[in-house]
Every structure is written in structure tokens, then in C-alpha cells.
Design a protein around this motif. Structure first.
Motif: not given
Length: 670
Positions: A639-656
Motif C-alpha cells: 500500500a505504501n508503494l502505491i501511495k508513495f508512487e502517487q506522491y512521486y507522480n504528484a510532485s513531478a506534476q507540480i514541477i511540470q
């Protein structure tokens, strides 16, 4: 936009670390002693604007272990206790099967031997029946020898196992010391090296399976480990070691020494917990006493049978020969005294068995200070009273005055001041017993004395066959016989020749009142001969003046089985643990003595099995408690993998988004 980019980058870095930590947890799920880790985040210092404080992102402040010192300590102590009980139980299970087995125990051979004696007593002139007695005696002695050898093999195994365990203790102690050093260096930057801490905790847990340890955390994040009564096994980056080798007093009984630098200390009796503690506890509580109890039984059987045979006559009319070997042979007597390796003299005293019925199942420690001897019974640490009489011969008694059943012949050269000796009266008894008689006609089944009435007697007086109570030797007995008992009607009693005395007694052996013969009753008498030998007999009926009864040497008593019956009666005779100084103490028979040993070992075995079940349950509970906090849960980590993967994607979106805004701004100036 720069702020937005910074915030996105901080989230990207944090989520990447969270993913790394989660992956680290998953890949170490099967690593022994691994503790689940979490990345701890905190907000960065916000920036002030006219509208208020605006957040500037996140930062990682710690990689934290899900760890409890209490649960870890509980797991260590439970591990030490469970290993102790498991080692103890594995040994006592083997001993219980050996002693109580119908094909390995002493009881079947003991019963067969006395059954053969009973059969031979029914027809004392029967040579095949006599040969069966010799065969069963050989079987009994070999059974004693076999059980002793098995016990000795177990003792040798304990010695080897103690050496192997001490090597593991030293290896793990060195590992803990090395990890202490690495942890202290790594922790100098203010953060804890989690994986090193896990490795050290696992090493300490493994160490607990071998010996009980006390852990004392230090300010520099290192551990100090103590064993026994406070011996420092590990202090910081320095590890001491254990050495196992032959004991000073008994080289067959290995001892544990604590070695630190150039100093050595014997700590065998101070160790507890772990496999090493269990092995030592088994040896102290069970194996040593079993050796001694079995040896005492073998000595008692040998002594009682030989003594009774020595009071009878064989088919040739000769004094009976010993069936079992002489346990006071000088070579055997010397083996019962262990000389400490630290002694300054070459003295080798001899331990001679006196009265096997008074022997205890204990070893003794004898010390000489140059003037006086002091002794201590090791089973209960009771001090013994040592008496030297005659010079050079030591006898021992406890506080109640009970003799210990053996003496020490100091011999030459004499001990020097400071010499110490380990006395083992019964340790080798079962291993040394052996049959030495090989001629069936030499078994002394006939009693040496017989009584008969004069055929010319006018009265109805009758005399029983005499029972020999004590005799110096049968050679002197022949010179004191025959003795004629003559009834003196005027005196109302019997007269005997000069040198002999006849005393009417009660059933307990005390003088009876009245002292004269009572016609019409069965009168018990004690007849003491001129050589000091004592007989007991009964006179009954109504003799008349001048009636005589002869007590003579039993020449040609081929069909006499009285001594054979006494040999058979030894099976139920109280011949072990007799304490003349304690009123009412009658001791126990051979079978009861062995039964007590089997019962004691059986009781301890049952207790060990219960302890094993209890400690296993306690260890499982401690392990579950620790794992519930520190163990890795795959479902949670997934569950943490999924959560932190989404967290990573969201952070990348902020940069975008920040990049798009920046591109828009740049385009407006073109």
C-alpha cells in the motif's frame, strides 16, 4: 515559480526516499533481526509574504526504526530461557529412557539375579542352578558397566558441546564488539545507523541462545554485555572470551573459564541461561548425582553379596569366595581421589570404602592447610568433621555424627599445605563392578554352623538352627566350636563351656527378663563364642536335667541352603542410605534405591517437558510481540508503494506546472 519548483523538488526527493525505504523494508522481510524503517518528514521553514506565511515544501528529518528496547530485551531473555530448557530437556530425555527402559535399566538384571539365587536355594547342590547364578551375576555387572559407559558418553558429549558453544559465544562477542565500534563511529554525525543496530541486536539475540547475557546501553550507542555474575564479555569495541577445558579437580568434567587479558576466572557455576547454562545445569542437577547413585548401588550389591558369601561354606566345605571383585583394590581406591592440578605435592591418597550402607550420592572436597584437614560435602555444601585415627587415616562425619562410609589413606608422600583433593567415593562404582568367581561349586550356599539335639535327651526341648550374626573369620570360628549347651534344671537355664556366653534376648536383641529359660515357650538366645563370633538361636519345649544341645561347625553341609536364603533375602534388605545416628532410619533396598533414582529422573524429565512447553510459548509470544511492532508487513508495504508512487507522480506534476508557468512568462516577453 521558483518557489513552486522548489516545493515540487522537495516532494519529489521525499517521495523517492519513501519509496527507497519501502523497497528496503520489502527486500529485507526475511532478514533475521531486521526492524521495519520509516522516513520521517517535516515541513520546511515557511516564507513570509504580505498575505502571510507561505510553505516552502518538505524535508526528511530521520530514517526511524520501529523499535522497542523493552520488547527486544524480552525477546533476548525468552530466547536464553528457552534454549536453556531445550538443552536440559534433550539430555534428560535420553537419561530417562536409559534408566527406565526394560532392556537398558538395572531393575530387570537385578530381578533376574535374585530369581536365580532363589532357584539355587531350592536345590543348593544343583550345579546348573549355581551356574545360572554366576551367569546372572555376570549379566548384572555388565548392565551396570553398560549404563556407566552410556553416562560417560553423555558426559563426554557435554564436554564437546560446551567447547563448541563457547566458540560460538566468542565469535558472536567479537562480532558485537566490531559492530559497537562501527555504530559509535557512524552515530557520531548525530544519526543512528539502523542496519548496523539491527545486525547488533540480532547478534546479541543469537548470543542469548548460547548463554544468558545482560545488556547495558552506553551513551555512544554501544552495548556492554555481561555474563555470569557480572563478568564483562563485551565492553565497547573490546571482547573477552570463554575457554572450556578439563577441570582442575576432575579432568573428565570440563569447566568454563572467563579470559580477559592475562586474567582467568572459573565461572562454570555462575553461568545460567542459553544452551551452555542448560548443559551445565543438567550436569550439576542430574548427571553427577546419577553417576553417584548408580555407583553407590553397584558398591552396595557387591559388598552385601560378597559379605554374605564370606559367611558361608561352598560345596567343598571351604569358606565362601567373593563373587564380585574387591572394590578396595589399591588401583580402584586411587581413582576415587582426584588430585587438583594446582597441588604442589605428588601426594595420591587412597579412598577405601568402609560401610556401603552409609555412603551418600555425593562428592567431597578435601583441603589441607599444612596442619589440619577440612572437608565439605558438595551436594549440599555441608562441612564435614574430619578425624585422623590412626595417623594417616581420615574418617568423615557430618554435623549429626553420621559416618560417611569411607576413609582416606593419606599415604606417602604426604600432602603439602594448600593441596586440594576431590573425593568421589561412588562415582566409578558402576563402571568397576565385575564378577571374579567362575566356579559354581565355590558359591557358599551353606551356613557354617549347625545345631542338633542329643538323641539321648529325655525332655522335649528343641533347638533351632543358629543364625550367624557376626564373625571375625570362619577360620577362627572352627577353633571355637563345637559348643555344648547343657540344661541345668536347678538353675532353670543352660550352661555353656568357659569362654562362651549365652544370653536370653528379646526380639530386638536387648536382654530379656527374666534372664532364665522359660519352659513351654520359644526362647531367643544370643551365643557369643570364645573367638568373638555371635550366633542367634531359639530353644523351646521342656528339657530335663542334663539334656544337651550341640552347636558345631557345619562340615559336609552339601544340602544346606541357609546362606543361599540369606543371599536371596538381600533383595529386600535395607542396604542403602542407612543412618545409624538417626532413630527410625532404616535405609532402602537395592530395588527401592534404584527406583528412587528412576523416579527422581522421571520427575525431573516431566518437569523439563512442562518447562519446555511453557518456555516455547513464552518465546513465541515475545517473538510475536516484537514482530507486531518491528516486523515487515507486505500488505502494508505494498500500500505504501502505491501511495508513495502517487506522491512521486504528484510532485513531478507540480514541477511540470512550474515549468509551464515559467514558459508562459518567458513567452510574454518575446
Amino acid at each position: 515559480m521558483a518557489d513552486l519548483l522548489s516545493i515540487g523538488l522537495s516532494g519529489l526527493a521525499a517521495s523517492k526516499t519513501q519509496l527507497s525505504v519501502t523497497g528496503h523494508n520489502i527486500t529485507n522481510i526475511n532478514t533475521p533481526g531486521y526492524t521495519r524503517q520509516d522516513a520521517v518528514q517535516a515541513t520546511r521553514i515557511p516564507q513570509f509574504s504580505g498575505a502571510g506565511y507561505i510553505g516552502s515544501g518538505t524535508s526528511l528529518v530521520d530514517i526511524r526504526r520501529s523499535y522497542s528496547e523493552f520488547l527486544t530485551s524480552q525477546l533476548r531473555s525468552s530466547t536464553a530461557l528457552a534454549s536453556d530448557v531445550a538443552a536440559y530437556k534433550s539430555q534428560i530425555d535420553q537419561l530417562d529412557s536409559l534408566l527406565a527402559g526394560s532392556t537398558t535399566g538395572i531393575t530387570p538384571s537385578l530381578q533376574s539375579f535374585f530369581a536365580a539365587l532363589q532357584t539355587a536355594a531350592e536345590d543348593p547342590a544343583n550345579i546348573p542352578a549355581r551356574q545360572l547364578v554366576l551367569s546372572e551375576a555376570e549379566g548384572l555387572s555388565r548392565r551396570f558397566n553398560t549404563v556407566y559407559e552410556r553416562l560417560n558418553e553423555q558426559n563426554n558429549f557435554l564436554n564437546k558441546q560446551m567447547v563448541a558453544v563457547s566458540d560460538q559465544v566468542n565469535r558472536l562477542a567479537t562480532s558485537v564488539a566490531s559492530l559497537n565500534n562501527a555504530i559509535a563511529v557512524a552515530a557520531a554525525n548525530g544519526q543512528q545507523p539502523n542496519d548496523l543496530l539491527d545486525a547488533r541486536d540480532e547478534a546479541v539475540r543469537q548470543l542469548s541462545t548460547y548463554v544468558g547475557v545482560t545488556v547495558v546501553p552506553q551513551d555512544d550507542s554501544s552495548y556492554n554485555l555481561f555474563i555470569g555474575s557480572g563478568q564483562p564479555l563485551v565492553v565497547g569495541a573490546t571482547a573477552s572470551r570463554l575457554e572450556v577445558g578439563p577441570g582442575q579437580g576432575d579432568p573428565t568434567r570440563f569447566e568454563v573459564q572467563f579470559v580477559s587479558g592475562n586474567s582467568r576466572q572459573t565461572i562454570t557455576t555462575q553461568l545460567s541461561g542459553g544452551e551452555l547454562g542448560g548443559l551445565i545445569r543438567y550436569r550439576q542437577e542430574v548427571l553427577d548425582s546419577t553417576f553417584n547413585s548408580l555407583g553407590r548401588l553397584a558398591l552396595a550389591v557387591s559388598d552385601q553379596v560378597n559379605s554374605q558369601l564370606g559367611q558361608g561354606l561352598d560345596l567343598k566345605g571351604q569358606v565362601g569366595s567373593a563373587l564380585f571383585g574387591d572394590f578396595n583394590d589399591p588401583a580402584l581406591a586411587a581413582l576415587r581421589v582426584r588430585v587438583f592440578s594446582s597441588n604442589s605435592s605428588n601426594a595420591q591418597p587412597l579412598l577405601n570404602i568402609g560401610d556401603t550402607s552409609q555412603l551418600t550420592a555425593s562428592d567431597y572436597r578435601l583441603e589441607f592447610d599444612g596442619t589440619n584437614y577440612t572437608a565439605r560435602r558438595l551436594s549440599d555444601n555441608a562441612m564435614m568433621s574430619v578425624t585422623e585415627n590412626p595417623p594417616g587415616t581420615l574418617s568423615f562425619s557430618d554435623s549429626s555424627g553420621r559416618d560417611q562410609g569411607f576413609t582416606i589413606d593419606v599415604g606417602t608422600p604426604a600432602p603439602a599445605a594448600g593441596d586440594i583433593f576431590l573425593l568421589q567415593p561412588t562415582r566409578r562404582g558402576a563402571g568397576d563392578i565385575a564378577v571374579v568367581l567362575d566356579q559354581p561349586d565355590q558359591l557358599a550356599f551353606a551356613a557354617p554352623v549347625r545345631a542338633e539335639s542329643n538323641l539321648q535327651n529325655r525332655g522335649t526341648g528343641a533347638i533351632s538352627q543358629p543364625d550367624l550374626q557376626s564373625v571375625l573369620n570362619l577360620g577362627s570360628l572352627t577353633g571355637a566350636l563345637p559348643v555344648t549347651l547343657t540344661y541345668d534344671e536347678a538353675a532353670g537355664d543352660f550352661t555353656v563351656p568357659a569362654g562362651a556366653t549365652l544370653t536370653r534376648i528379646n526380639a530386638d536383641g536387648t536382654p530379656a527378663a527374666p534372664a532364665t529359660f522359660q519352659p513351654g515357650q520359644t526362647n531367643s538366645y544370643e551365643l557369643q563364642l570364645a573367638d568373638g563370633s555371635t550366633l542367634r538361636l531359639t530353644l523351646s519345649g521342656r528339657p530335663q536335667e542334663g539334656d544337651t544341645f550341640a552347636v558345631a561347625f557345619n562340615a559336609n553341609g552339601v544340602s544346606d541352603n541357609r546362606n543361599a536364603l540369606k543371599l536371596a533375602d538381600l533383595q529386600s534388605k535395607a542396604a542403602i542410605g542407612v543412618d545409624p545416628a538417626a532413630p527410625g532410619s532404616t535405609g532402602v533396598s537395592f530395588s527401592d534405591g534404584y527406583g528412587d533414582l528412576v523416579e527422581r529422573v522421571g520427575t525431573l524429565t516431566a518437569q523439563a517437558r512442562l518447562d519446555g512447553e511453557a518456555t516455547t510459548a513464552i518465546l513465541k509470544q515475545a517473538t510475536d510481540n516484537r514482530d507486531s511492532l518491528s516486523g515487515v508487513n507486505l500488505d502494508e508495504e505494498a500500500a505504501n508503494l502505491i501511495k508513495f508512487e502517487q506522491y512521486y507522480n504528484a510532485s513531478a506534476q507540480i514541477i511540470q506546472v512550474a515549468r509551464s508557468l515559467f514558459d508562459t512568462l518567458i513567452s510574454s516577453f518575446r
